[in-house]
Design a protein around this motif. Sequence first.
Motif, PDB file in Angstrom:
ATOM      1  N   ASP A   1      -6.335  -4.023  -0.745  1.00 55.37           N
ATOM      2  CA  ASP A   1      -7.180  -3.016  -1.410  1.00 55.37           C
ATOM      3  C   ASP A   1      -8.656  -3.250  -1.089  1.00 55.37           C
ATOM      4  OD1 ASP A   1      -5.058  -1.672  -2.571  1.00 55.37           O
ATOM      5  OD2 ASP A   1      -5.279  -2.642  -4.522  1.00 55.37           O
TER       6      ASP A   1
ATOM      7  N   GLN B   1      -1.919  -7.563  -2.615  1.00 55.22           N
ATOM      8  CA  GLN B   1      -2.339  -6.245  -3.105  1.00 55.22           C
ATOM      9  C   GLN B   1      -3.867  -6.182  -3.215  1.00 55.22           C
ATOM     10  OE1 GLN B   1      -0.184  -3.524  -4.032  1.00 55.22           O
ATOM     11  NE2 GLN B   1      -2.154  -2.506  -3.788  1.00 55.22           N
TER      12      GLN B   1
ATOM     13  N   LEU C   1       0.836  -1.195   0.000  1.00 56.42           N
ATOM     14  CA  LEU C   1       0.000   0.000   0.000  1.00 56.42           C
ATOM     15  C   LEU C   1       0.871   1.245   0.000  1.00 56.42           C
ATOM     16  CD1 LEU C   1      -2.899  -0.704   2.507  1.00 56.42           C
ATOM     17  CD2 LEU C   1      -2.953  -0.802   0.039  1.00 56.42           C
TER      18      LEU C   1
ATOM     19  N   GLN D   1      -6.334   4.304   2.927  1.00 57.04           N
ATOM     20  CA  GLN D   1      -5.254   3.926   2.020  1.00 57.04           C
ATOM     21  C   GLN D   1      -4.543   5.183   1.624  1.00 57.04           C
ATOM     22  OE1 GLN D   1      -6.316   1.318  -1.199  1.00 57.04           O
ATOM     23  NE2 GLN D   1      -7.725   0.189   0.059  1.00 57.04           N
TER      24      GLN D   1
END
Length: 72
Positions: A64, A60, A30, A72
Amino acid sequence: MDKQVTTAMTAGAAETNGIACFRLPIEEHLARSPKRHNHVMNVDTVIKAIALFVQYGDWQRALDGAIPVKKQ
Protein backbone atom coordinates in the motif's frame (compact mmCIF):
# COMPACT_ATOMS: atom_id res chain seq x y z
CA MET A 1 11.01 4.98 -24.16
CA ASP A 2 11.12 1.19 -24.10
CA LYS A 3 7.69 -0.38 -23.49
CA GLN A 4 8.69 -4.00 -24.04
CA VAL A 5 8.37 -6.38 -21.09
CA THR A 6 10.15 -9.72 -21.38
CA THR A 7 8.44 -12.16 -19.04
CA ALA A 8 10.61 -14.17 -16.64
CA MET A 9 13.88 -12.90 -18.12
CA THR A 10 15.36 -11.99 -14.74
CA ALA A 11 13.99 -15.10 -13.04
CA GLY A 12 15.52 -17.25 -15.78
CA ALA A 13 18.91 -15.58 -15.40
CA ALA A 14 18.74 -16.00 -11.61
CA GLU A 15 17.90 -19.70 -11.94
CA THR A 16 20.70 -20.24 -14.45
CA ASN A 17 23.17 -18.69 -12.00
CA GLY A 18 21.85 -20.46 -8.89
CA ILE A 19 20.41 -17.29 -7.33
CA ALA A 20 17.21 -17.54 -5.28
CA CYS A 21 14.34 -15.61 -6.82
CA PHE A 22 10.92 -14.87 -5.33
CA ARG A 23 7.85 -12.95 -6.42
CA LEU A 24 6.21 -10.27 -4.31
CA PRO A 25 2.80 -11.34 -2.92
CA ILE A 26 0.93 -8.72 -4.93
CA GLU A 27 -2.03 -10.90 -5.92
CA GLU A 28 -2.62 -11.90 -2.32
CA HIS A 29 -2.54 -8.37 -0.90
CA LEU A 30 -3.88 -5.95 -3.49
CA ALA A 31 -7.41 -5.95 -4.84
CA ARG A 32 -7.34 -5.52 -8.60
CA SER A 33 -10.18 -4.88 -10.98
CA PRO A 34 -10.92 -7.92 -13.18
CA LYS A 35 -9.72 -5.99 -16.26
CA ARG A 36 -6.28 -5.24 -14.81
CA HIS A 37 -3.86 -8.13 -14.38
CA ASN A 38 -0.63 -6.22 -14.91
CA HIS A 39 1.66 -6.62 -11.90
CA VAL A 40 4.75 -5.18 -13.55
CA MET A 41 6.51 -2.66 -11.31
CA ASN A 42 9.58 -0.53 -11.84
CA VAL A 43 12.71 -1.23 -9.80
CA ASP A 44 12.20 1.78 -7.50
CA THR A 45 8.73 0.53 -6.50
CA VAL A 46 10.00 -2.99 -5.82
CA ILE A 47 12.85 -1.71 -3.63
CA LYS A 48 10.47 0.60 -1.76
CA ALA A 49 8.03 -2.31 -1.17
CA ILE A 50 10.82 -4.53 0.19
CA ALA A 51 12.16 -1.73 2.40
CA LEU A 52 8.68 -1.07 3.81
CA PHE A 53 8.18 -4.79 4.42
CA VAL A 54 11.45 -4.91 6.37
CA GLN A 55 10.30 -1.88 8.37
CA TYR A 56 6.71 -3.02 9.07
CA GLY A 57 6.82 -6.81 8.66
CA ASP A 58 3.48 -6.59 6.81
CA TRP A 59 3.10 -7.06 3.05
CA GLN A 60 -0.28 -5.32 2.89
CA ARG A 61 1.11 -2.17 4.49
CA ALA A 62 4.33 -2.35 2.46
CA LEU A 63 2.56 -2.67 -0.89
CA ASP A 64 0.00 0.00 0.00
CA GLY A 65 2.87 2.37 0.80
CA ALA A 66 4.98 1.53 -2.24
CA ILE A 67 2.49 1.26 -5.08
CA PRO A 68 0.90 4.52 -6.20
CA VAL A 69 -2.87 4.69 -5.57
CA LYS A 70 -3.62 5.08 -9.28
CA LYS A 71 -2.00 1.66 -9.89
CA GLN A 72 -3.78 -0.07 -7.03
